[in-house]
Design an enzyme around this catalytic site. Structure first.
Site: not given
Ligand code: UDX
Ligand code: UDX
Length: 472
Positions: A30, A154, A279
């Site tokens: 990272d 998450e 997401c």
């Molecule tokens: C990631 C992707 O962003 C998202 O598209 C996908 O849906 C889920 O996976 P997330 O893991 O939540 O989402 O991303 P984030 O929490 O933003 O972490 C990205 C990490 O990459 C950060 O720790 C950042 O510091 C690191 N990073 C970013 C690098 O190490 N190098 C880079 O050039 C850019």
């Molecule tokens: C989502 C996808 O589920 C996962 O597969 C992908 O990899 C990343 O995006 P996440 O965003 O962590 O995961 O949460 P999720 O449990 O999907 O909930 C997303 C949002 O929808 C939350 O705000 C939740 O409150 C809402 N939700 C979910 C509803 O309002 N109703 C439902 O029945 C389910």
């Protein structure tokens, strides 16, 4: 196998820790020095069940953290790219981090390697990654690019990774598929689950998970289409909930009726104040932009997003119909995270609603089991952060439930009733049974279900049309 994971966010850190638990030697890279230092100090930067155990189990042995991309790539056979793909102004996915990582990888290809997209990326990204790596000097036969989308949620990220509904391998060469089969063999062959120290199996898990092999493009689309479909299902049931409110039907009964059709299924049919998170909102916009780029006008996705925003407007109207004027009203708020089980507030419907209610002149006392620190960064001192759900309800004109934390569904109703100035609960997540709430002396409003109260609720006088609030 030696594996490198680039990016230690929700996806990268969970994937890295789980790959180590499958027996691989993992280097998580990272470029965020503060995050790296925290990880090397033994801290766990995100709130995820089982992650502390896995980091404790493998840190320093099969799991290492570094900012040295080149060394990590040289030492690895598979490089998983899990850096951020945030939305641009226009809603497209910003792939500049993916590109800069691809450039960094190109100079370190000292033997055959596969570069695997783990972040959610638009279709055609794997083609670009290949082009960038070739353009920066790598031999064409020395690497392959694949897509291995992550479906973890998450809050349940570790069990979702180790007990997935499916493992999708998107690759255009048998050699590349073979490497990914080897990476996931402990899951696909089921050997991981026989281990006494395996992370416990969640309900409904399918063991072993099916391994689906597709082209890279199809795998990239599977991820966007999956998230878009899930968000659509949520918006659909929220739209049905709105109709239920108009005709006095009960959406919970409707969900039972439609959800028991195995072609529909009852999961992800929970009406509420709409979806949020890092997401769904961004992936829907990115998928919409991809479709536009491909000349397909995917207007259905616009409607999914419009219904989602409308849900927050409807909830504000519900608060108004319960309290009449809002200026100066003291509200207790339960929930800041975008959903239960996480400390993540990215695109949280709860935060967006709080910001709107503050603009209407409400005073807010909010409580969340995990997200106070992250919420403080956004809300600062505009709200007071309570020590408990009861503290948040203390002397409030009403209590709003905005995030579906399990503990919010098991509160001591007697104690809650004594804390509140008026026993009014407006539940944006349908955590309680209206009859039980009425029997406990509350006036209770929820989503898609008739309101309930100890005595009949006088229907609020018709609302004069209001100007649209800019925030929502
Ligand atoms: C990631 C992707 O962003 C998202 O598209 C996908 O849906 C889920 O996976 P997330 O893991 O939540 O989402 O991303 P984030 O929490 O933003 O972490 C990205 C990490 O990459 C950060 O720790 C950042 O510091 C690191 N990073 C970013 C690098 O190490 N190098 C880079 O050039 C850019
Ligand atoms: C989502 C996808 O589920 C996962 O597969 C992908 O990899 C990343 O995006 P996440 O965003 O962590 O995961 O949460 P999720 O449990 O999907 O909930 C997303 C949002 O929808 C939350 O705000 C939740 O409150 C809402 N939700 C979910 C509803 O309002 N109703 C439902 O029945 C389910």
């Amino acid at each position: 196998m030696h594996i490198a994971v680039i990016g230690s966010g929700y996806v990268g850190l969970v994937a890295g820790a789980c790959f180590a638990d499958l027996g691989h030697d993992v280097m998580v890279v990272d470029n965020d020095a503060a995050k790296l230092a925290a990880l090397n100090r033994g801290e766990v930067p995100i709130h995820e069940n089982f992650l502390p155990e896995l980091l404790h189990r493998h840190r320093g042995t099969r799991l290492k953290f570094s900012d040295d991309l080149e060394t990590a790539v040289r030492a690895s056979s598979a490089i998983f790219v899990a850096v951020g793909t945030p939305p641009t102004e226009q809603g497209e996915a910003d792939l500049s981090y993916v590109e800069s990582v691809a450039r960094g990888i190109s100079g370190a290809i000292n033997d055959y390697k596969i570069i695997v997209e783990k972040s959610t990326v638009p279709v055609y990204t794997s083609d670009w990654v290949r082009k960038i790596i070739l353009r920066n000097g790598a031999e064409s036969s020395a690497f392959d690019v694949a897509s291995n989308p992550e479906f973890l949620r998450e809050g349940t990220a570790v069990t979702d990774f180790l007990y997935p509904d499916r493992i999708v391998i998107g690759a255009d060469s048998e050699r590349c598929v073979a490497v990914l089969r080897e990476v996931y063999a402990p899951l696909a062959e089921g050997t991981y689950y026989d281990r006494p120290d395996a992370i416990p199996c969640p309900d409904r898990a399918q063991i072993p998970p099916p391994l689906i092999v597709t082209s890279a493009k199809s795998a990239e689309l599977i991820k966007h289409a999956s998230n878009a479909f899930l968000a659509m299902k949520i918006s659909f049931i929220n739209a049905v909930a709105s109709i239920c409110e108009s005709v006095g039907a009960n959406v919970q009964q409707v969900c039972q009726g439609i959800g028991s059709d195995t072609r529909i299924g009852s999961r992800f049919l929970n009406p509420g104040i709409g979806y949020g998170g890092s997401c769904f909102p961004k992936d829907l916009m990115a998928f919409r932009a991809v479709a536009r780029e491909c000349g397909y006008d995917f207007r259905l996705l616009d409607e999914v997003m419009r219904i989602n925003e409308e849900q927050r407007l409807r909830f504000i109207r519900k608060v108004r119909s319960a309290l009449w004027t809002l200026r100066g009203k003291k509200l207790g708020v339960l929930g800041l995270a975008f959903k239960g089980g996480t400390d993540d507030i990215r695109e949280s419907p709860a935060i967006l609603l709080i910001q709107s209610l503050l603009q209407e002149g409400c005073q807010i006392s909010a409580y969340d089991p995990a997200a106070h620190d992250r919420a403080r960064e956004v809300l600062n001192s505009t709200v007071s952060f309570a020590d408990s759900a009861y503290d948040a309800a203390h002397a409030a004109d009403a209590l709003l439930i905005l995030t579906e934390w399990e503990e919010f569904a098991a509160l001591d109703l007697k104690r809650l009733h004594t804390e509140l100035k008026y026993p009014i609960v407006i539940d944006g997540r349908n955590l309680y049974d209206p009859e039980i709430m009425a029997a406990s002396g509350f006036t209770y409003y929820s989503v898609g279900r008739p309101s309930a109260s100890p005595e009949p609720i006088p229907s609020a006088p018709a609302e004069p049309p209001r100007r649209k609030s800019k925030l929502l």
